[in-house]
Design a protein around this motif. Sequence first.
Motif, PDB file in Angstrom:
ATOM      1  N   UNK A 192       2.709   9.976  -7.649  1.00 50.88           N
ATOM      2  CA  UNK A 192       1.809   9.530  -8.646  1.00 50.88           C
ATOM      3  C   UNK A 192       1.373  10.772  -9.878  1.00 50.88           C
ATOM      4  N   UNK A 193       1.613  10.919 -11.257  1.00 48.57           N
ATOM      5  CA  UNK A 193       1.828  11.832 -12.021  1.00 48.57           C
ATOM      6  C   UNK A 193       2.132  13.163 -11.564  1.00 48.57           C
ATOM      7  N   UNK A 194       3.766  12.835 -11.123  1.00 52.92           N
ATOM      8  CA  UNK A 194       4.665  13.483 -11.195  1.00 52.92           C
ATOM      9  C   UNK A 194       4.057  14.632  -9.344  1.00 52.92           C
ATOM     10  N   UNK A 195       3.168  13.698  -9.025  1.00 53.02           N
ATOM     11  CA  UNK A 195       3.263  14.484  -7.075  1.00 53.02           C
ATOM     12  C   UNK A 195       3.586  13.250  -6.368  1.00 53.02           C
ATOM     13  N   UNK A 196       4.308  14.000  -5.304  1.00 51.43           N
ATOM     14  CA  UNK A 196       4.211  13.299  -4.008  1.00 51.43           C
ATOM     15  C   UNK A 196       2.744  13.026  -3.219  1.00 51.43           C
ATOM     16  N   UNK A 270      -1.470  -1.035   0.030  1.00 50.13           N
ATOM     17  CA  UNK A 270      -2.446  -1.649   1.129  1.00 50.13           C
ATOM     18  C   UNK A 270      -1.055  -0.936   2.365  1.00 50.13           C
ATOM     19  N   UNK A 271       0.171  -1.364   2.364  1.00 53.19           N
ATOM     20  CA  UNK A 271       0.780  -1.007   3.509  1.00 53.19           C
ATOM     21  C   UNK A 271       0.503   0.969   3.594  1.00 53.19           C
ATOM     22  N   UNK A 272       0.639   1.541   2.178  1.00 48.96           N
ATOM     23  CA  UNK A 272       0.621   2.913   2.614  1.00 48.96           C
ATOM     24  C   UNK A 272      -0.962   3.199   3.024  1.00 48.96           C
ATOM     25  N   UNK A 273      -1.869   2.122   2.980  1.00 46.29           N
ATOM     26  CA  UNK A 273      -3.152   3.012   2.732  1.00 46.29           C
ATOM     27  C   UNK A 273      -2.923   2.777   4.524  1.00 46.29           C
ATOM     28  N   UNK A 274      -2.527   1.312   4.714  1.00 50.30           N
ATOM     29  CA  UNK A 274      -3.142   1.538   6.828  1.00 50.30           C
ATOM     30  C   UNK A 274      -2.237   2.396   7.006  1.00 50.30           C
ATOM     31  N   UNK A 275      -0.077   3.205   6.656  1.00 53.82           N
ATOM     32  CA  UNK A 275      -0.104   3.703   7.536  1.00 53.82           C
ATOM     33  C   UNK A 275      -0.466   5.443   7.589  1.00 53.82           C
ATOM     34  N   UNK A 276      -1.083   5.670   5.784  1.00 50.89           N
ATOM     35  CA  UNK A 276      -1.220   6.830   5.604  1.00 50.89           C
ATOM     36  C   UNK A 276      -3.226   7.285   5.367  1.00 50.89           C
ATOM     37  N   UNK A 277      -3.242   5.974   5.178  1.00 56.18           N
ATOM     38  CA  UNK A 277      -5.029   6.468   5.181  1.00 56.18           C
ATOM     39  C   UNK A 277      -5.048   7.706   4.011  1.00 56.18           C
ATOM     40  N   UNK A 278      -4.874   6.957   2.885  1.00 58.32           N
ATOM     41  CA  UNK A 278      -4.691   7.758   1.841  1.00 58.32           C
ATOM     42  C   UNK A 278      -4.921   6.295   1.111  1.00 58.32           C
ATOM     43  N   UNK A 279      -5.294   6.309  -0.278  1.00 56.30           N
ATOM     44  CA  UNK A 279      -5.509   5.419  -0.776  1.00 56.30           C
ATOM     45  C   UNK A 279      -4.653   6.492  -2.389  1.00 56.30           C
ATOM     46  N   UNK A 280      -3.235   5.761  -3.487  1.00 60.06           N
ATOM     47  CA  UNK A 280      -2.941   6.003  -3.903  1.00 60.06           C
ATOM     48  C   UNK A 280      -3.107   5.803  -5.505  1.00 60.06           C
ATOM     49  N   UNK A 281      -4.184   4.391  -5.162  1.00 63.99           N
ATOM     50  CA  UNK A 281      -4.663   3.328  -6.587  1.00 63.99           C
ATOM     51  C   UNK A 281      -6.127   5.290  -7.050  1.00 63.99           C
ATOM     52  N   UNK A 282      -6.394   5.565  -5.969  1.00 62.56           N
ATOM     53  CA  UNK A 282      -7.394   6.417  -6.148  1.00 62.56           C
ATOM     54  C   UNK A 282      -6.770   7.406  -7.318  1.00 62.56           C
ATOM     55  N   UNK A 283      -5.722   7.817  -7.228  1.00 60.26           N
ATOM     56  CA  UNK A 283      -4.477   9.175  -8.491  1.00 60.26           C
ATOM     57  C   UNK A 283      -4.323   8.469  -8.924  1.00 60.26           C
ATOM     58  N   UNK A 284      -3.549   7.348  -8.913  1.00 54.09           N
ATOM     59  CA  UNK A 284      -3.458   6.578 -10.638  1.00 54.09           C
ATOM     60  C   UNK A 284      -4.284   6.312 -11.031  1.00 54.09           C
TER      61      UNK A 284
END
Length: 299
Positions: A192-196, A270-284
């Motif tokens: 997101x925004x040039x960051x992993x 959702x699968x990323x949230x489940x596996x990583x415990x991080x919600x990338x939508x917040x970063x988006x």
Amino acid sequence: MDIYNGWLISNSYYNPAKFNSLYKVLQESAERAGLRFSKWTSSERATVIGSTAREPKPSFVLFWDKDVLLARTMELSGLRLYNSARAIELADDKVQTALKLTEAGIPIPETIPAPICFPGCRRDPKSAENAAKILGWPLVIKENKGSFGQQVYLANNVGEAARILTQIGEHDCLFQRFVATSAGKDIRVTVVGGKAVCAMTRQSQSKEQFRSNMELGGTGTAYALSPFEEKLAVDAANALGLDFAGVDILFGRDATERYVCEVNSNPQLQSTIDACGINPATNIMWHIRSQIKAGTATV
Ligand SMILES: Nc1ncnc2c1ncn2[C@@H]1O[C@H](COP(=O)(O)OP(=O)(O)O)[C@@H](O)[C@H]1O
Ligand SMILES: [Mg+2]
């Protein structure tokens, strides 16, 4: 905190029930970043080519569709889309992605565009045979446009390739070297925004299944990226101009060998949230907010 209003655009026809939880995640994440959006299907936001978007214009359009022509029409009317029409166009077509990534010096599995097949014509298995002389068997065959692993095939010989090509028919497709060291597993990086933001490895359910997609029964485990993998994912998203992306990376023979398999413009959350415990939508959402504040909200 200033509140910015926007639209979420989804496809008019493809709207499975699982998308409801996606929209909820997006909505909640947006609110936390001071963004609000109303949800529209593509047909509800019919736009005349060359028209100017009516005031009050949305500050952002979260374009959760692959309708590149509608996206371009909206951009021409003065709206800023996340992701942009051009970035979606490049990501959604696997040969266009391959061309762009290669131009940017990013390693991909060797790829040969299959000859275009006009409606009413039959695909010739010779095209697969010729590709396999260069790429070897088994040969990966993919439709240029596809998701969830559903339009990705593996042919062990020319007979299997012929059956696959008949099924694909006039849809555009490609031939690709099978990266055996990555059979059934890969890395999904959310950028997101040039960051992993986070990454997971995905593992298919059985030895026979070479595709690791969650939709085919794959499982995800949080994964710490090496600096090399991180750079590859970020470079791939940047090469396509994506504000946010899901980048699939294949494993090579050792840690120095990685291939970008494909880049998604509407990454699964959702699968990323489940596996990583991080919600990338917040970063988006924070990325969109920072872009609006930087004054790049309109084009
Ligand atoms: N060249 C390849 N070699 C080995 N495995 C591959 C190759 N291409 C794709 N795969 C596997 O198939 C999966 C789906 O392919 P991908 O190109 O990502 O299509 P989709 O858009 O359907 O996800 C990948 O996640 C990976 O597990
Ligand atoms: Mg994929």
